[in-house]
Design an enzyme around this catalytic site. Structure first.
Site, mmCIF file in Angstrom:
data_model
loop_
_atom_site.group_PDB
_atom_site.id
_atom_site.type_symbol
_atom_site.label_atom_id
_atom_site.label_comp_id
_atom_site.label_asym_id
_atom_site.label_seq_id
_atom_site.Cartn_x
_atom_site.Cartn_y
_atom_site.Cartn_z
ATOM 1 N N GLU A 52 0.839 -1.193 0.000
ATOM 2 C CA GLU A 52 0.000 0.000 0.000
ATOM 3 C C GLU A 52 0.878 1.248 0.000
ATOM 4 O O GLU A 52 2.018 1.225 0.478
ATOM 5 C CB GLU A 52 -0.920 0.011 1.217
ATOM 6 C CG GLU A 52 -2.023 -1.038 1.166
ATOM 7 C CD GLU A 52 -3.098 -0.729 0.138
ATOM 8 O OE1 GLU A 52 -3.057 0.372 -0.456
ATOM 9 O OE2 GLU A 52 -3.963 -1.582 -0.090
ATOM 10 N N SER B 276 -14.000 1.234 -7.231
ATOM 11 C CA SER B 276 -14.866 0.848 -6.112
ATOM 12 C C SER B 276 -14.711 1.793 -4.936
ATOM 13 O O SER B 276 -15.663 2.102 -4.230
ATOM 14 C CB SER B 276 -14.546 -0.590 -5.685
ATOM 15 O OG SER B 276 -14.870 -1.486 -6.726
ATOM 16 N N ASN B 277 -13.493 2.271 -4.722
ATOM 17 C CA ASN B 277 -13.217 3.165 -3.607
ATOM 18 C C ASN B 277 -13.363 4.611 -4.075
ATOM 19 O O ASN B 277 -12.383 5.277 -4.398
ATOM 20 C CB ASN B 277 -11.800 2.902 -3.074
ATOM 21 C CG ASN B 277 -11.446 3.812 -1.912
ATOM 22 O OD1 ASN B 277 -12.320 4.322 -1.212
ATOM 23 N ND2 ASN B 277 -10.159 4.029 -1.717
ATOM 24 N N ARG C 77 -7.954 11.823 -8.471
ATOM 25 C CA ARG C 77 -8.483 11.074 -9.614
ATOM 26 C C ARG C 77 -9.982 11.327 -9.793
ATOM 27 O O ARG C 77 -10.473 11.386 -10.920
ATOM 28 C CB ARG C 77 -8.216 9.583 -9.445
ATOM 29 C CG ARG C 77 -8.930 8.919 -8.288
ATOM 30 C CD ARG C 77 -8.627 7.441 -8.234
ATOM 31 N NE ARG C 77 -9.378 6.751 -7.174
ATOM 32 C CZ ARG C 77 -9.291 5.448 -6.939
ATOM 33 N NH1 ARG C 77 -8.502 4.697 -7.682
ATOM 34 N NH2 ARG C 77 -10.005 4.894 -5.971
ATOM 35 N N VAL D 84 -18.435 -5.078 -11.364
ATOM 36 C CA VAL D 84 -17.868 -5.933 -12.405
ATOM 37 C C VAL D 84 -17.321 -7.180 -11.740
ATOM 38 O O VAL D 84 -16.529 -7.098 -10.793
ATOM 39 C CB VAL D 84 -16.744 -5.206 -13.171
ATOM 40 C CG1 VAL D 84 -16.142 -6.129 -14.232
ATOM 41 C CG2 VAL D 84 -17.278 -3.927 -13.809
ATOM 42 N N ASN E 198 -5.101 5.871 -6.560
ATOM 43 C CA ASN E 198 -5.864 6.505 -5.476
ATOM 44 C C ASN E 198 -5.032 7.486 -4.658
ATOM 45 O O ASN E 198 -5.564 8.256 -3.874
ATOM 46 C CB ASN E 198 -6.486 5.449 -4.561
ATOM 47 C CG ASN E 198 -5.450 4.513 -3.963
ATOM 48 O OD1 ASN E 198 -4.310 4.887 -3.706
ATOM 49 N ND2 ASN E 198 -5.846 3.266 -3.742
ATOM 50 N N TYR F 78 4.615 4.328 -6.933
ATOM 51 C CA TYR F 78 3.313 3.710 -6.670
ATOM 52 C C TYR F 78 2.534 3.631 -7.975
ATOM 53 O O TYR F 78 1.724 4.499 -8.311
ATOM 54 C CB TYR F 78 2.543 4.489 -5.605
ATOM 55 C CG TYR F 78 1.275 3.788 -5.136
ATOM 56 C CD1 TYR F 78 1.338 2.525 -4.568
ATOM 57 C CD2 TYR F 78 0.025 4.399 -5.262
ATOM 58 C CE1 TYR F 78 0.180 1.878 -4.142
ATOM 59 C CE2 TYR F 78 -1.135 3.765 -4.828
ATOM 60 C CZ TYR F 78 -1.044 2.503 -4.275
ATOM 61 O OH TYR F 78 -2.193 1.852 -3.853
ATOM 62 N N GLU G 219 -1.615 -2.301 -10.325
ATOM 63 C CA GLU G 219 -2.225 -3.170 -11.340
ATOM 64 C C GLU G 219 -3.186 -2.404 -12.242
ATOM 65 O O GLU G 219 -3.539 -2.877 -13.325
ATOM 66 C CB GLU G 219 -2.954 -4.339 -10.663
ATOM 67 C CG GLU G 219 -4.306 -4.032 -10.054
ATOM 68 C CD GLU G 219 -4.258 -3.203 -8.775
ATOM 69 O OE1 GLU G 219 -5.295 -2.651 -8.375
ATOM 70 O OE2 GLU G 219 -3.164 -3.116 -8.166
ATOM 71 N N LYS G 220 -3.590 -1.209 -11.816
ATOM 72 C CA LYS G 220 -4.469 -0.376 -12.642
ATOM 73 C C LYS G 220 -3.799 -0.026 -13.962
ATOM 74 O O LYS G 220 -4.481 0.271 -14.957
ATOM 75 C CB LYS G 220 -4.858 0.892 -11.884
ATOM 76 C CG LYS G 220 -5.623 0.645 -10.584
ATOM 77 C CD LYS G 220 -5.868 1.925 -9.847
ATOM 78 C CE LYS G 220 -6.558 1.679 -8.508
ATOM 79 N NZ LYS G 220 -5.723 0.916 -7.555
#
Length: 390
Positions: A167, A225-226, A233, A257, A277, A283, A286-287
């Site tokens: 994280e 989702s968050n 963003r 999804v 995020n 950082y 996977e996005k």
């Protein structure tokens, strides 16, 4: 009758031997403080010399009958008094103990050789092997603030403690108790001891260099989702969608999804908003790597372009910082949508490279074990907080 007599004799001999050793221990307790068993770590011996004597009398393996003669294994009895700090194990494999499963996610402990071609490493989650483990892996978010779920036994001097965290600093609780506790770090950051990024770009193997762009029926997509309106963003998205249609999915938009549907959805989009995020050095999650893997051009919001280009080809993505405003970005995406040749330029890197994503958990454990196996140098992470949270 003779057997019973021999047993009594054997017991008497054992008692005499144990008492003799106890007497010696007590003597040294008072006259040689450096070998005082009362001051030794409780992990490697009973609580007192008295307990040792009692335990010695309870251990049947300390004596044996040979030709009706009682043989006392003095070495075994004496070892109760001479146990010391754990010594490096003789196991030819390097042992890595996973002290806590990262976020409760369990995986096959035998994957290192098959997935990563790492040999000579053995993973375990058996805490009874603490004293023989060459390294112990700890996941940051699973460490309690008061360290109450950390090992209570003294750490063997040969053992490395590895701090694992994927994280960003914005999403990780800062704890002052972590300084001077670990020897190695395993994170996404390039300056970690054991760097495990969220994905990789690797050279192709074999002669096939062709890549077919998947069929597209959507222009710009985003799955989130968050949702947090204070995130950069979220604010950028709100401005961008005024100038171009964005198909938004995820719990944040009440359009969830499934795992099964994720790949088909992303590959059907010409562009995907790979918005992080939080923005921190290295950082890059996977996005980014999933769209690259699935044949979609990522539009990134995160650290500067230079940081991205340390990990992936510069012509594989579009950075929001390359444009003065969301409006200019929208105009560029529309241009690429109308010009197939320009759009295909974002896939030329696929002639020589492929994208992959990280196996969360197994990669950290296997590469950490491999690092401990290869490098024996002494190191302490003295100020983890300053290094990671700055």
């Amino acid at each position: 009758m003779e057997l019973k007599t021999s047993s009594r004799v054997c017991q008497n001999v054992l008692i005499t031997a144990a008492l003799s050793i106890c007497f010696s221990a007590i003597f040294y307790t008072y006259y040689e403080p450096t070998v005082n068993c009362l001051n030794q770590p409780t992990v490697s011996r009973p609580n007192s010399c008295r307990d040792i004597c009692i335990n010695a009398l309870k251990m049947p393996n300390l004596t044996e009958m040979v030709n009706n003669t009682c043989i006392v294994n003095i070495t075994s009895v004496s070892n109760l008094f001479t146990q010391t700090e754990p010594v490096p194990p003789t196991d030819p494999d390097t042992i890595l103990l996973i002290w806590m499963w990262p976020m409760g996610f369990k995986f096959d402990l035998g994957l290192c050789s098959s997935l990563f071609n790492i040999h000579g490493c053995r993973l375990t989650d058996n805490r009874d092997q603490f004293n023989s483990a060459h390294g112990v892996l700890f996941h940051h978010s699973d460490i309690r603030g008061d360290l109450s779920n950390m090992p209570t036994l003294p750490r063997p001097p040969f053992q490395k403690w590895i701090w694992m965290n994927m994280e960003s600093p914005s999403n990780s609780a800062k704890r002052s108790t972590l300084n001077n506790l670990f020897n190695l770090t395993s994170t996404y950051r390039l300056d970690s001891d054991i760097t495990v990024p969220y994905g990789r770009i690797s050279e192709k193997t074999g002669g096939n260099t062709t890549f077919t762009i998947p069929n597209k029926d959507k222009l710009v997509c985003w799955i989130v989702s968050n949702w947090n309106s204070n995130h950069k963003r979220s604010q950028y998205y709100e401005n961008l969608r005024q100038y171009i249609r964005v198909e938004a999915y995820g719990r944040g938009f009440r359009r969830p999804v499934s795992n099964e549907g994720y790949s088909d959805l992303v590959s059907s989009c010409k562009f995907y908003l790979s918005f992080e995020n939080s923005i921190h050095k290295d950082y890059i999650t996977e996005k980014l790597y999933y769209p690259l893997k699935l044949g979609t051009v990522p539009v990134v919001l995160g650290p500067p372009r230079k940081n991205y280009e340390e990990l992936i080809p510069g012509n594989a993505f579009i950075h929001v910082d390359d444009f003065l405003s969301p409006k200019e970005l929208a105009e560029h995406l529309k241009l690429l949508d109308q010009n197939e040749d320009l759009y295909r330029q974002y896939f030329t890197w696929r002639e020589h490279f492929v994208a992959s994503t990280t196996y969360f958990g197994p990669e950290h454990a296997c590469w950490a074990c491999d690092h401990v196996r290869r490098y024996k140098n002494y190191r302490v992470v003295s100020d983890l907080n300053s290094w990671y949270w700055g």
